[in-house]
Design a protein around this motif. Structure first.
Motif, PDB file in Angstrom:
ATOM      1  N   ARG A 163      15.330  29.474  -1.718  1.00 38.20           N
ATOM      2  CA  ARG A 163      15.654  29.843  -0.341  1.00 38.20           C
ATOM      3  C   ARG A 163      17.169  29.973  -0.154  1.00 38.20           C
ATOM      4  O   ARG A 163      17.649  30.908   0.505  1.00 38.20           O
ATOM      5  CB  ARG A 163      15.096  28.794   0.627  1.00 38.20           C
ATOM      6  CG  ARG A 163      13.583  28.779   0.739  1.00 38.20           C
ATOM      7  CD  ARG A 163      13.118  27.656   1.670  1.00 38.20           C
ATOM      8  NE  ARG A 163      11.688  27.649   1.854  1.00 38.20           N
ATOM      9  CZ  ARG A 163      11.032  28.368   2.752  1.00 38.20           C
ATOM     10  NH1 ARG A 163      11.721  29.159   3.579  1.00 38.20           N
ATOM     11  NH2 ARG A 163       9.726  28.316   2.854  1.00 38.20           N
ATOM     12  N   VAL A 164      17.911  29.044  -0.741  1.00 37.19           N
ATOM     13  CA  VAL A 164      19.368  29.060  -0.628  1.00 37.19           C
ATOM     14  C   VAL A 164      19.942  30.313  -1.270  1.00 37.19           C
ATOM     15  O   VAL A 164      20.812  30.987  -0.691  1.00 37.19           O
ATOM     16  CB  VAL A 164      19.961  27.796  -1.272  1.00 37.19           C
ATOM     17  CG1 VAL A 164      21.467  27.936  -1.474  1.00 37.19           C
ATOM     18  CG2 VAL A 164      19.644  26.567  -0.433  1.00 37.19           C
ATOM     19  N   VAL A 165      19.501  30.640  -2.460  1.00 40.00           N
ATOM     20  CA  VAL A 165      20.010  31.819  -3.165  1.00 40.00           C
ATOM     21  C   VAL A 165      19.691  33.091  -2.377  1.00 40.00           C
ATOM     22  O   VAL A 165      20.532  33.991  -2.260  1.00 40.00           O
ATOM     23  CB  VAL A 165      19.444  31.883  -4.587  1.00 40.00           C
ATOM     24  CG1 VAL A 165      19.816  33.209  -5.260  1.00 40.00           C
ATOM     25  CG2 VAL A 165      19.950  30.717  -5.425  1.00 40.00           C
ATOM     26  N   ARG A 166      18.504  33.167  -1.819  1.00 38.68           N
ATOM     27  CA  ARG A 166      18.147  34.344  -1.018  1.00 38.68           C
ATOM     28  C   ARG A 166      19.037  34.459   0.214  1.00 38.68           C
ATOM     29  O   ARG A 166      19.554  35.544   0.532  1.00 38.68           O
ATOM     30  CB  ARG A 166      16.679  34.266  -0.602  1.00 38.68           C
ATOM     31  CG  ARG A 166      15.690  34.513  -1.731  1.00 38.68           C
ATOM     32  CD  ARG A 166      14.284  34.198  -1.270  1.00 38.68           C
ATOM     33  NE  ARG A 166      13.293  34.468  -2.317  1.00 38.68           N
ATOM     34  CZ  ARG A 166      12.055  33.946  -2.320  1.00 38.68           C
ATOM     35  NH1 ARG A 166      11.684  33.136  -1.329  1.00 38.68           N
ATOM     36  NH2 ARG A 166      11.217  34.226  -3.300  1.00 38.68           N
ATOM     37  N   LEU A 167      19.214  33.349   0.926  1.00 39.68           N
ATOM     38  CA  LEU A 167      20.050  33.368   2.127  1.00 39.68           C
ATOM     39  C   LEU A 167      21.480  33.781   1.803  1.00 39.68           C
ATOM     40  O   LEU A 167      22.068  34.640   2.474  1.00 39.68           O
ATOM     41  CB  LEU A 167      20.054  31.983   2.782  1.00 39.68           C
ATOM     42  CG  LEU A 167      18.891  31.610   3.689  1.00 39.68           C
ATOM     43  CD1 LEU A 167      18.968  30.139   4.059  1.00 39.68           C
ATOM     44  CD2 LEU A 167      18.894  32.471   4.947  1.00 39.68           C
ATOM     45  N   ALA A 168      22.061  33.161   0.788  1.00 35.44           N
ATOM     46  CA  ALA A 168      23.447  33.450   0.428  1.00 35.44           C
ATOM     47  C   ALA A 168      23.596  34.883  -0.078  1.00 35.44           C
ATOM     48  O   ALA A 168      24.597  35.551   0.219  1.00 35.44           O
ATOM     49  CB  ALA A 168      23.925  32.465  -0.629  1.00 35.44           C
ATOM     50  N   SER A 169      22.621  35.370  -0.816  1.00 33.30           N
ATOM     51  CA  SER A 169      22.686  36.731  -1.348  1.00 33.30           C
ATOM     52  C   SER A 169      22.620  37.769  -0.234  1.00 33.30           C
ATOM     53  O   SER A 169      23.391  38.740  -0.215  1.00 33.30           O
ATOM     54  CB  SER A 169      21.547  36.963  -2.349  1.00 33.30           C
ATOM     55  OG  SER A 169      21.637  36.094  -3.456  1.00 33.30           O
ATOM     56  N   ARG A 170      21.710  37.558   0.703  1.00 32.84           N
ATOM     57  CA  ARG A 170      21.592  38.509   1.822  1.00 32.84           C
ATOM     58  C   ARG A 170      22.874  38.530   2.657  1.00 32.84           C
ATOM     59  O   ARG A 170      23.315  39.590   3.106  1.00 32.84           O
ATOM     60  CB  ARG A 170      20.379  38.145   2.688  1.00 32.84           C
ATOM     61  CG  ARG A 170      19.039  38.399   1.994  1.00 32.84           C
ATOM     62  CD  ARG A 170      17.867  38.124   2.917  1.00 32.84           C
ATOM     63  NE  ARG A 170      16.605  38.431   2.252  1.00 32.84           N
ATOM     64  CZ  ARG A 170      15.621  37.559   2.045  1.00 32.84           C
ATOM     65  NH1 ARG A 170      15.760  36.307   2.470  1.00 32.84           N
ATOM     66  NH2 ARG A 170      14.516  37.920   1.434  1.00 32.84           N
ATOM     67  N   TRP A 171      23.464  37.346   2.870  1.00 32.48           N
ATOM     68  CA  TRP A 171      24.728  37.308   3.620  1.00 32.48           C
ATOM     69  C   TRP A 171      25.837  37.993   2.829  1.00 32.48           C
ATOM     70  O   TRP A 171      26.646  38.748   3.400  1.00 32.48           O
ATOM     71  CB  TRP A 171      25.107  35.859   3.909  1.00 32.48           C
ATOM     72  CG  TRP A 171      26.442  35.734   4.573  1.00 32.48           C
ATOM     73  CD1 TRP A 171      26.727  35.925   5.899  1.00 32.48           C
ATOM     74  CD2 TRP A 171      27.692  35.425   3.946  1.00 32.48           C
ATOM     75  NE1 TRP A 171      28.073  35.744   6.132  1.00 32.48           N
ATOM     76  CE2 TRP A 171      28.688  35.439   4.953  1.00 32.48           C
ATOM     77  CE3 TRP A 171      28.058  35.129   2.633  1.00 32.48           C
ATOM     78  CZ2 TRP A 171      30.029  35.164   4.679  1.00 32.48           C
ATOM     79  CZ3 TRP A 171      29.389  34.851   2.360  1.00 32.48           C
ATOM     80  CH2 TRP A 171      30.365  34.875   3.369  1.00 32.48           C
ATOM     81  N   GLY A 172      25.893  37.756   1.525  1.00 30.05           N
ATOM     82  CA  GLY A 172      26.928  38.369   0.699  1.00 30.05           C
ATOM     83  C   GLY A 172      26.870  39.884   0.715  1.00 30.05           C
ATOM     84  O   GLY A 172      27.904  40.561   0.825  1.00 30.05           O
ATOM     85  N   PHE A 173      25.654  40.424   0.652  1.00 30.37           N
ATOM     86  CA  PHE A 173      25.498  41.881   0.675  1.00 30.37           C
ATOM     87  C   PHE A 173      25.627  42.442   2.095  1.00 30.37           C
ATOM     88  O   PHE A 173      26.259  43.476   2.311  1.00 30.37           O
ATOM     89  CB  PHE A 173      24.126  42.268   0.101  1.00 30.37           C
ATOM     90  CG  PHE A 173      23.984  42.031  -1.383  1.00 30.37           C
ATOM     91  CD1 PHE A 173      25.054  42.222  -2.244  1.00 30.37           C
ATOM     92  CD2 PHE A 173      22.781  41.610  -1.922  1.00 30.37           C
ATOM     93  CE1 PHE A 173      24.920  42.010  -3.615  1.00 30.37           C
ATOM     94  CE2 PHE A 173      22.631  41.394  -3.280  1.00 30.37           C
ATOM     95  CZ  PHE A 173      23.706  41.593  -4.130  1.00 30.37           C
TER      96      PHE A 173
END
Length: 374
Positions: free
Chosen positions: A304-314
């Motif tokens: 969940r953390v990786v998905r959240l951070a990735s979506r914010w990064g992109f």
């Protein structure tokens, strides 16, 4: 710049810059004896008395103009009450360079006074022969760094041990610079703030790492199950963790790293850390890393953390590619990355510093902005 060209009133951006008056004496004394002012202007006498304020008004500020710099009172353009101070120091005429600095009275903070005064004096300086202005801030002084960004200054790096610290020792300063021909307006940030100060999917919450997370982060990075995945596999010291938490906002503002605390949405308990490190800004690439306390593993939180951070990064930080590296034996981390949409790209032999000075391999995963995030 000559004293005659600087010693005048400046009205711009909703503030007035003018010479100090003896009527400012009580306000100067109160402002300069304030703990926040004392913390970041460690050259001030402590305690700061009305006698110190009188010296500044009658001798110190006029001397700054005489030396080719400036020392203006920031005043309310309607009431003329003191709101702070802004000035130029360390002029280097042959380079067209000076250093700008400011302080804001306790009753005027949070109203944009520092930004307005910095913009006003910068414009006046550029119109009168200055080409390059420097603004130096402590790494921990995020509020001042936000002023620098809002006033159009750009980070140029850290000046190591350039200032004395109250109580002894030396400290680092972040150098911010604005040139006369820089484009107008605030400086565009490489890493924007999190929307509403957080990211969440209702189960986990990501917030900017800060001093309030020192104890939990130290516990995280000294846990044996976490230490074996660190590079090198050594426990963090309390000094390292303290510094990391204190400078996290500065790194975010200059655009080098977005360090976040992971929190359980239901209980508010600390779960771990996650960081996006902009290792290749020119190609819009960042590395993602994460660590969870053992009690929170096996619940899908890391994914969940990786998905959240990735979506914010992109979606917010303008990144085009994310990558992550794991030890070949860290199967759990590989599964997290694969569940979040990352693809295995290869093995870099001896990339990492391992135990006892040995080298360790790193399995590389990548995610592009065009890839689906599962």
């Amino acid at each position: 710049m000559t004293e005659e060209r600087l010693a005048q009133r400046i009205d711009a951006h909703g503030v007035r810059l003018r010479p100090f008056h003896l009527a400012d004496l009580a306000d100067v004394a109160e402002s300069c004896d304030d703990p926040v002012t004392q913390r970041f202007l460690n050259h001030l006498p402590s305690p700061y008395t009305e006698a110190d304020a009188r010296w500044w008004i009658t001798e110190g500020a006029p001397a700054a103009f005489a030396a080719g710099g400036a020392a203006y009172a920031i005043a309310d353009p309607v009431t003329d009450r003191l709101l702070g101070a802004v000035g130029l120091s360390y002029p280097v005429p042959q380079r067209g360079q000076a250093e700008i600095g400011y302080w804001v009275a306790p009753w005027a903070r949070g109203a944009g006074v520092a930004t307005a005064a910095t913009r006003a004096l910068s414009e006046h300086a550029f119109a009168n022969g200055i080409y390059r202005l420097e603004l130096l801030t402590e790494l921990e002084n995020a509020a001042s760094q936000r002023v620098a960004l809002a006033a159009g200054f750009r980070p140029e790096g850290v000046r190591r041990r350039v200032t004395s610290v109250r109580g002894g020792g030396r400290g680092d300063l972040v150098a911010w610079v604005r040139l006369a021909d820089d484009p107008p307006g605030p400086t565009t940030r490489g890493l924007p703030d999190l929307p509403d100060g957080r990211l969440t999917d209702g189960v986990v919450v990501l917030r900017r790492l800060g001093p309030e997370h020192i104890e939990q982060t130290y516990r995280l990075h000294t846990d044996p199950d976490v230490v074996v995945t660190r590079v090198p596999p050594e426990a963090a010291t309390l000094d390292e963790v303290t510094r990391r938490c204190h400078v996290a906002e500065s790194q975010w503002l200059v655009g080098t790293a977005a360090a976040m605390a992971i929190v359980d949405a239901a209980s508010g308990d600390f779960v771990g850390n996650c960081t996006l490190l902009r290792d290749q800004p020119a190609s819009d690439q960042a590395m993602i890393g994460y660590s969870l306390l053992p009690r929170w593993r096996g619940r899908g939180y890391a994914t969940r953390v990786v998905r959240l951070a990735s979506r914010w990064g992109f979606g917010h930080a303008g990144l085009s590619r994310l990558w992550a590296g794991t030890l070949p034996e860290n199967v759990a981390s590989m599964r997290v990355l694969e569940k979040a949409g990352f693809r295995r790209e290869g093995l870099l032999r001896g990339r990492l510093v391992g135990a006892a000075g040995r080298r360790a391999d790193s399995t590389i995963y990548g995610l592009l902005v065009t890839d689906p995030i599962d």
